[in-house]
Design a protein around this motif. Structure first.
Motif, PDB file in Angstrom:
ATOM      1  N   PRO A  86       0.833  -1.199   0.000  1.00  0.00           N
ATOM      2  CA  PRO A  86       0.000   0.000   0.000  1.00  0.00           C
ATOM      3  C   PRO A  86       0.873   1.256   0.000  1.00  0.00           C
ATOM      4  N   PHE A  87       0.317   2.342  -0.509  1.00  0.00           N
ATOM      5  CA  PHE A  87       1.017   3.618  -0.641  1.00  0.00           C
ATOM      6  C   PHE A  87       1.640   4.094   0.670  1.00  0.00           C
ATOM      7  N   HIS A  88       0.998   3.818   1.793  1.00  0.00           N
ATOM      8  CA  HIS A  88       1.484   4.313   3.088  1.00  0.00           C
ATOM      9  C   HIS A  88       2.568   3.414   3.703  1.00  0.00           C
ATOM     10  N   LYS A  89       3.029   2.413   2.952  1.00  0.00           N
ATOM     11  CA  LYS A  89       4.079   1.522   3.442  1.00  0.00           C
ATOM     12  C   LYS A  89       5.271   1.532   2.494  1.00  0.00           C
ATOM     13  N   ARG A  90       6.407   1.108   3.015  1.00  0.00           N
ATOM     14  CA  ARG A  90       7.608   0.909   2.209  1.00  0.00           C
ATOM     15  C   ARG A  90       8.005  -0.553   2.330  1.00  0.00           C
ATOM     16  N   VAL A  91       8.457  -1.111   1.232  1.00  0.00           N
ATOM     17  CA  VAL A  91       8.844  -2.522   1.196  1.00  0.00           C
ATOM     18  C   VAL A  91      10.006  -2.773   2.154  1.00  0.00           C
ATOM     19  N   ASP A  92       9.903  -3.829   2.957  1.00  0.00           N
ATOM     20  CA  ASP A  92      10.970  -4.238   3.867  1.00  0.00           C
ATOM     21  C   ASP A  92      11.989  -5.034   3.053  1.00  0.00           C
ATOM     22  N   ILE A  93      12.817  -4.303   2.314  1.00  0.00           N
ATOM     23  CA  ILE A  93      13.740  -4.904   1.359  1.00  0.00           C
ATOM     24  C   ILE A  93      14.783  -5.792   2.035  1.00  0.00           C
ATOM     25  N   ASN A  94      15.445  -5.275   3.051  1.00  0.00           N
ATOM     26  CA  ASN A  94      16.520  -6.063   3.633  1.00  0.00           C
ATOM     27  C   ASN A  94      16.098  -6.862   4.853  1.00  0.00           C
ATOM     28  N   GLY A  95      14.810  -7.039   5.005  1.00  0.00           N
ATOM     29  CA  GLY A  95      14.277  -7.937   6.015  1.00  0.00           C
ATOM     30  C   GLY A  95      13.513  -9.036   5.298  1.00  0.00           C
ATOM     31  N   VAL A  96      12.238  -8.802   5.093  1.00  0.00           N
ATOM     32  CA  VAL A  96      11.336  -9.801   4.507  1.00  0.00           C
ATOM     33  C   VAL A  96      11.762 -10.223   3.094  1.00  0.00           C
ATOM     34  N   VAL A  97      12.020  -9.260   2.217  1.00  0.00           N
ATOM     35  CA  VAL A  97      12.327  -9.591   0.813  1.00  0.00           C
ATOM     36  C   VAL A  97      13.676 -10.299   0.698  1.00  0.00           C
ATOM     37  N   ARG A  98      14.675  -9.810   1.399  1.00  0.00           N
ATOM     38  CA  ARG A  98      15.994 -10.441   1.358  1.00  0.00           C
ATOM     39  C   ARG A  98      15.897 -11.914   1.764  1.00  0.00           C
ATOM     40  N   LYS A  99      15.160 -12.179   2.818  1.00  0.00           N
ATOM     41  CA  LYS A  99      14.998 -13.567   3.278  1.00  0.00           C
ATOM     42  C   LYS A  99      14.242 -14.398   2.251  1.00  0.00           C
ATOM     43  N   ARG A 100      13.187 -13.828   1.669  1.00  0.00           N
ATOM     44  CA  ARG A 100      12.397 -14.568   0.675  1.00  0.00           C
ATOM     45  C   ARG A 100      13.224 -14.912  -0.557  1.00  0.00           C
ATOM     46  N   LEU A 101      14.070 -13.968  -0.985  1.00  0.00           N
ATOM     47  CA  LEU A 101      14.925 -14.204  -2.153  1.00  0.00           C
ATOM     48  C   LEU A 101      16.152 -15.052  -1.810  1.00  0.00           C
ATOM     49  N   ASP A 102      16.420 -15.217  -0.521  1.00  0.00           N
ATOM     50  CA  ASP A 102      17.571 -15.974  -0.043  1.00  0.00           C
ATOM     51  C   ASP A 102      18.870 -15.391  -0.607  1.00  0.00           C
ATOM     52  N   VAL A 103      19.034 -14.071  -0.359  1.00  0.00           N
ATOM     53  CA  VAL A 103      20.236 -13.362  -0.786  1.00  0.00           C
ATOM     54  C   VAL A 103      20.822 -12.619   0.415  1.00  0.00           C
ATOM     55  N   ARG A 104      22.094 -12.267   0.313  1.00  0.00           N
ATOM     56  CA  ARG A 104      22.739 -11.552   1.418  1.00  0.00           C
ATOM     57  C   ARG A 104      22.291 -10.112   1.505  1.00  0.00           C
ATOM     58  N   LYS A 105      22.042  -9.490   0.334  1.00  0.00           N
ATOM     59  CA  LYS A 105      21.614  -8.097   0.294  1.00  0.00           C
ATOM     60  C   LYS A 105      20.650  -7.926  -0.877  1.00  0.00           C
ATOM     61  N   ALA A 106      19.576  -7.222  -0.612  1.00  0.00           N
ATOM     62  CA  ALA A 106      18.593  -6.930  -1.667  1.00  0.00           C
ATOM     63  C   ALA A 106      18.509  -5.420  -1.845  1.00  0.00           C
ATOM     64  N   SER A 107      18.142  -4.997  -3.041  1.00  0.00           N
ATOM     65  CA  SER A 107      17.981  -3.566  -3.313  1.00  0.00           C
ATOM     66  C   SER A 107      16.999  -3.400  -4.473  1.00  0.00           C
ATOM     67  N   PHE A 108      16.557  -2.167  -4.645  1.00  0.00           N
ATOM     68  CA  PHE A 108      15.688  -1.893  -5.786  1.00  0.00           C
ATOM     69  C   PHE A 108      16.458  -2.197  -7.063  1.00  0.00           C
ATOM     70  N   LEU A 109      15.820  -2.840  -8.010  1.00  0.00           N
ATOM     71  CA  LEU A 109      16.439  -3.065  -9.311  1.00  0.00           C
ATOM     72  C   LEU A 109      16.617  -1.696  -9.965  1.00  0.00           C
ATOM     73  N   PRO A 110      17.788  -1.390 -10.517  1.00  0.00           N
ATOM     74  CA  PRO A 110      17.971  -0.084 -11.160  1.00  0.00           C
ATOM     75  C   PRO A 110      16.889   0.174 -12.212  1.00  0.00           C
ATOM     76  N   ARG A 111      16.520   1.432 -12.336  1.00  0.00           N
ATOM     77  CA  ARG A 111      15.428   1.845 -13.231  1.00  0.00           C
ATOM     78  C   ARG A 111      15.571   1.253 -14.636  1.00  0.00           C
ATOM     79  N   GLU A 112      16.748   1.386 -15.234  1.00  0.00           N
ATOM     80  CA  GLU A 112      16.949   0.913 -16.609  1.00  0.00           C
ATOM     81  C   GLU A 112      16.726  -0.595 -16.702  1.00  0.00           C
TER      82      GLU A 112
END
Length: 184
Positions: A86-112
């Motif tokens: 939702p608009f009023h939230k920010r993605v928990d990139i280095n918590g929930v998403v990092r664990k789901r992707l099973d990576v050491r560090k996650a970040s926004f994919l560059p725009r291009e």
């Protein structure tokens, strides 16, 4: 059929206006079992970012949903996911998403890269029609909204649909607390 009114926006059935959708979005909808519940509305492409859309079209912030593309690497292999919050939230990139992707560090994919790999325009990326190997992580709160507004794959339109429709997308995963509330 998908005729919805939100703020000053009135939709038509998305499949009746394929020119308002990214090619991959229209192709996905053509075989999606819940396509009849997906509406599209043309907007000014200059105000396609979420905050401008909300203000210009008098929309309740509760119905606005952002789709961001996140990536990380594991053993040299890039892992990508689409995240809907939702608009009023920010993605928990280095918590929930990092664990789901099973990576050491996650970040926004560059725009291009996001634009090239999704085949969609920046500011209009939608979970509908993304590459099938990408998981679509959806904050559980999104499904509670009777109607939500998301991108259409292009900047000149938006999709409006019942939140629960998203759980039927290929690769959809409902995630509690995917997003963290933004404090002002």
């Amino acid at each position: 059929m998908a005729h919805y009114s939100l703020g000053t926006l009135e939709t038509t059935a998305a499949l009746s206006r394929p020119e308002l959708l990214a090619t991959s979005t229209a192709e996905y909808l053509s075989r999606f079992s819940a396509a009849a519940e997906v509406g599209v509305v043309e907007i000014d492409p200059e105000i396609s970012d979420t905050a401008s859309t909300m203000e210009s079209y008098q929309l309740d912030p509760q119905i606005l949903v952002n789709c961001v593309i996140v990536s990380g690497k594991r053993e040299g292999v890039e892992r990508i996911a689409a995240c809907l919050v939702p608009f009023h939230k920010r993605v928990d990139i280095n918590g929930v998403v990092r664990k789901r992707l099973d990576v050491r560090k996650a970040s926004f994919l560059p725009r291009e890269s996001a634009v090239e790999l999704s085949g969609m325009e920046f500011g209009g990326i939608t979970p509908i029609g993304l590459p099938s190997e990408w998981p679509i992580l959806i904050d559980a709160e999104v499904l509670q909204q009777p109607l939500i507004l998301i991108g259409s794959g292009v900047r000149k339109s938006k999709i409006i649909l019942p939140g629960q429709v998203l759980e039927h997308l290929d690769g959809a995963e409902i995630v509690d607390d995917l997003g963290k509330v933004v404090s002002n």
